[in-house]
Write a protein that holds these residues in place. Sequence first.
Motif, PDB file in Angstrom:
ATOM      1  N   ASP A 101      -2.473   6.355   3.865  1.00 45.56           N
ATOM      2  CA  ASP A 101      -1.485   5.236   4.091  1.00 45.56           C
ATOM      3  C   ASP A 101      -2.016   4.391   4.930  1.00 45.56           C
ATOM      4  OD1 ASP A 101      -0.254   6.369   2.022  1.00 45.56           O
ATOM      5  OD2 ASP A 101       1.237   7.312   3.313  1.00 45.56           O
ATOM      6  N   SER A 102      -2.310   5.067   6.336  1.00 44.80           N
ATOM      7  CA  SER A 102      -2.573   4.024   7.185  1.00 44.80           C
ATOM      8  C   SER A 102      -3.812   3.063   6.907  1.00 44.80           C
ATOM      9  CB  SER A 102      -2.951   4.734   8.626  1.00 44.80           C
ATOM     10  OG  SER A 102      -1.777   5.321   9.105  1.00 44.80           O
ATOM     11  N   ALA A 103      -5.027   3.646   6.278  1.00 50.26           N
ATOM     12  CA  ALA A 103      -6.171   2.944   5.761  1.00 50.26           C
ATOM     13  C   ALA A 103      -5.849   2.023   4.906  1.00 50.26           C
ATOM     14  CB  ALA A 103      -7.002   4.121   5.279  1.00 50.26           C
ATOM     15  N   VAL A 104      -4.771   2.305   4.081  1.00 49.44           N
ATOM     16  CA  VAL A 104      -4.469   1.161   2.975  1.00 49.44           C
ATOM     17  C   VAL A 104      -3.658   0.145   3.498  1.00 49.44           C
ATOM     18  CG1 VAL A 104      -3.043   0.822   0.897  1.00 49.44           C
ATOM     19  CG2 VAL A 104      -4.380   2.712   0.997  1.00 49.44           C
ATOM     20  N   LYS A 105      -2.850   0.608   4.580  1.00 45.73           N
ATOM     21  CA  LYS A 105      -1.942  -0.695   5.354  1.00 45.73           C
ATOM     22  C   LYS A 105      -2.983  -1.451   6.264  1.00 45.73           C
ATOM     23  CE  LYS A 105       1.682  -1.261   8.634  1.00 45.73           C
ATOM     24  NZ  LYS A 105       0.886  -2.051   9.458  1.00 45.73           N
ATOM     25  N   LEU A 106      -4.149  -1.092   6.746  1.00 41.54           N
ATOM     26  CA  LEU A 106      -4.969  -1.626   7.430  1.00 41.54           C
ATOM     27  C   LEU A 106      -5.719  -2.597   6.452  1.00 41.54           C
ATOM     28  CD1 LEU A 106      -6.538  -2.555  10.122  1.00 41.54           C
ATOM     29  CD2 LEU A 106      -7.914  -0.504   9.642  1.00 41.54           C
ATOM     30  N   ALA A 107      -6.104  -2.182   5.381  1.00 36.38           N
ATOM     31  CA  ALA A 107      -6.695  -3.094   4.386  1.00 36.38           C
ATOM     32  C   ALA A 107      -5.730  -4.120   3.947  1.00 36.38           C
ATOM     33  CB  ALA A 107      -7.462  -2.367   3.149  1.00 36.38           C
ATOM     34  N   ASP A 108      -4.709  -4.006   3.538  1.00 33.09           N
ATOM     35  CA  ASP A 108      -3.548  -4.950   3.319  1.00 33.09           C
ATOM     36  C   ASP A 108      -3.474  -6.063   4.339  1.00 33.09           C
ATOM     37  OD1 ASP A 108      -3.117  -3.729   0.801  1.00 33.09           O
ATOM     38  OD2 ASP A 108      -1.291  -2.609   1.430  1.00 33.09           O
ATOM     39  N   ASP A 109      -3.249  -5.543   5.792  1.00 34.30           N
ATOM     40  CA  ASP A 109      -2.993  -6.427   6.627  1.00 34.30           C
ATOM     41  C   ASP A 109      -4.106  -7.490   7.078  1.00 34.30           C
ATOM     42  OD1 ASP A 109      -0.561  -5.331   7.287  1.00 34.30           O
ATOM     43  OD2 ASP A 109      -1.343  -3.997   9.027  1.00 34.30           O
ATOM     44  N   ILE A 110      -5.443  -6.938   6.776  1.00 34.16           N
ATOM     45  CA  ILE A 110      -6.626  -7.957   7.180  1.00 34.16           C
ATOM     46  C   ILE A 110      -7.210  -8.663   5.729  1.00 34.16           C
ATOM     47  CG2 ILE A 110      -7.320  -6.472   9.015  1.00 34.16           C
ATOM     48  CD1 ILE A 110      -9.496  -5.335   7.275  1.00 34.16           C
ATOM     49  N   LYS A 111      -6.573  -8.572   4.665  1.00 32.55           N
ATOM     50  CA  LYS A 111      -6.986  -8.832   3.432  1.00 32.55           C
ATOM     51  C   LYS A 111      -6.800 -10.593   3.339  1.00 32.55           C
ATOM     52  CE  LYS A 111      -5.255  -7.068  -0.158  1.00 32.55           C
ATOM     53  NZ  LYS A 111      -4.277  -6.867  -1.165  1.00 32.55           N
ATOM     54  N   GLY A 112      -7.868 -11.176   3.036  1.00 26.60           N
ATOM     55  CA  GLY A 112      -7.889 -12.781   2.845  1.00 26.60           C
ATOM     56  C   GLY A 112      -7.870 -13.318   4.284  1.00 26.60           C
ATOM     57  N   ARG A 113      -8.249 -12.943   5.160  1.00 28.04           N
ATOM     58  CA  ARG A 113      -8.142 -13.653   6.667  1.00 28.04           C
ATOM     59  C   ARG A 113      -9.456 -13.967   7.379  1.00 28.04           C
ATOM     60  NH1 ARG A 113      -3.375 -11.197  10.374  1.00 28.04           N
ATOM     61  NH2 ARG A 113      -3.765 -13.330  11.343  1.00 28.04           N
ATOM     62  N   ARG A 114     -10.434 -13.861   6.429  1.00 28.64           N
ATOM     63  CA  ARG A 114     -11.558 -14.564   6.671  1.00 28.64           C
ATOM     64  C   ARG A 114     -12.351 -13.848   8.078  1.00 28.64           C
ATOM     65  NH1 ARG A 114     -12.920 -18.755   3.353  1.00 28.64           N
ATOM     66  NH2 ARG A 114     -11.045 -19.715   2.398  1.00 28.64           N
ATOM     67  N   TYR A 115     -12.453 -12.563   8.116  1.00 25.82           N
ATOM     68  CA  TYR A 115     -13.085 -11.914   9.052  1.00 25.82           C
ATOM     69  C   TYR A 115     -14.619 -11.762   8.816  1.00 25.82           C
ATOM     70  CZ  TYR A 115      -8.404 -10.620  10.895  1.00 25.82           C
ATOM     71  OH  TYR A 115      -7.087 -10.822  11.577  1.00 25.82           O
ATOM     72  N   ASP A 116     -15.520 -11.769   9.789  1.00 27.79           N
ATOM     73  CA  ASP A 116     -16.825 -11.416   9.439  1.00 27.79           C
ATOM     74  C   ASP A 116     -17.093  -9.895   9.345  1.00 27.79           C
ATOM     75  OD1 ASP A 116     -17.316 -14.097  10.005  1.00 27.79           O
ATOM     76  OD2 ASP A 116     -17.797 -13.713  12.136  1.00 27.79           O
ATOM     77  N   ALA A 117     -16.346  -9.086  10.107  1.00 25.78           N
ATOM     78  CA  ALA A 117     -16.275  -7.584   9.901  1.00 25.78           C
ATOM     79  C   ALA A 117     -15.213  -6.871  10.358  1.00 25.78           C
ATOM     80  CB  ALA A 117     -17.653  -7.039  10.808  1.00 25.78           C
ATOM     81  N   VAL A 118     -14.933  -5.634  10.026  1.00 27.72           N
ATOM     82  CA  VAL A 118     -14.052  -4.724  10.539  1.00 27.72           C
ATOM     83  C   VAL A 118     -14.521  -3.880  11.578  1.00 27.72           C
ATOM     84  CG1 VAL A 118     -12.369  -2.931   9.849  1.00 27.72           C
ATOM     85  CG2 VAL A 118     -12.960  -4.889   8.415  1.00 27.72           C
TER      86      VAL A 118
END
Length: 353
Positions: A73-90
Amino acid sequence: MPVLTRLIPSPVVVDISRGAMDQLDGILADQRISASGRLAIAISGGSGQALRARLEPALPLADWYPVVDGTIDSAVKLADDIKGRRYDAVVGLGGGKIIDVAKYAAARVGLPMVAVATNLSHDGICSPVSILDNDNGRGSYGVPTPIAMVIDLDVIREAPTRFIRAGVGDAISNISAIADWELSHKITGESVDGLAAAMARTAGESVLRHPGGCGDDEFLTVLSEALVLSGIAMSISGDSRPSSGACHEISHAFDLLYPGRSALHGEQVGIGAAFAMHLRGAADQAGLFTEVLRRHGLPVLPEEIGFSVDEFVAAVEYAPQTRPGRFTVLEHLNLSAAEIRDAYADYAQTIRS
């Protein structure tokens, strides 16, 4: 005559040194992973905050994401939070749970993942697998290998020594895992990837034979390299076979049968590896395993991590069910509870003498 080779998924940079974390922005820019500094950085809610304060001035364009726990659940939440925000990397900045969450989230959104390990408790820091808790207990999820691996020896020293010791147990368990793989090849015909086996065995032997201790930079470097190599070996083979055999089956059984009571993963697989060597009749190797584990302050008997003999016997008997289809010395011998108890009594007497 064509030259045939294979591409090996591995990090483009591995930096294991003192002060490496303070050079994170430069490392990522030099390797063209993130010249802009637009990073999504996953950290723990506790110790991660201190690391954030230390790194934030050098990474002004990064966004920081506290991670509560190591669950799906924490991993999915992190993915949802960063989706579409134009980062180079996690970036996963922390221990195994944070790195596993970051690996899964990065894979979910299609971004490269940078692992910045703050302890050396197990070989998952550079593996193509995320171990995450779910409603059914704990699951293994395939993910890409980190694009970069950064280990700051000064930061590693600040972690509890018990975490370093656990990494020792996980590293040397490779040798037992390879013995199981070779046994399966002999009995069942399972294919062994020679390169993956060589890399995992070399990693385990480098730690097993090193005379240093958990306070030495040289030993910490060797241990770090061993854990990274173990992860790459798993990438080569496409599964956890080079680093997971009867030793890990026993550890998984502890986790499933006694939730909330398990010790550190590396402590459990260290005991599992020594006992598996004993079951194989490899007395000299079993003795060397227990000698090295003891020298580093690791447990060699289940009672040293809070389990009775009866509980250990139950865990070993249940262990093959944790990895259906995997063939190890446990599946080969197919011991009854009474036979496991006799084998354990002989193991305990041998290492106590």
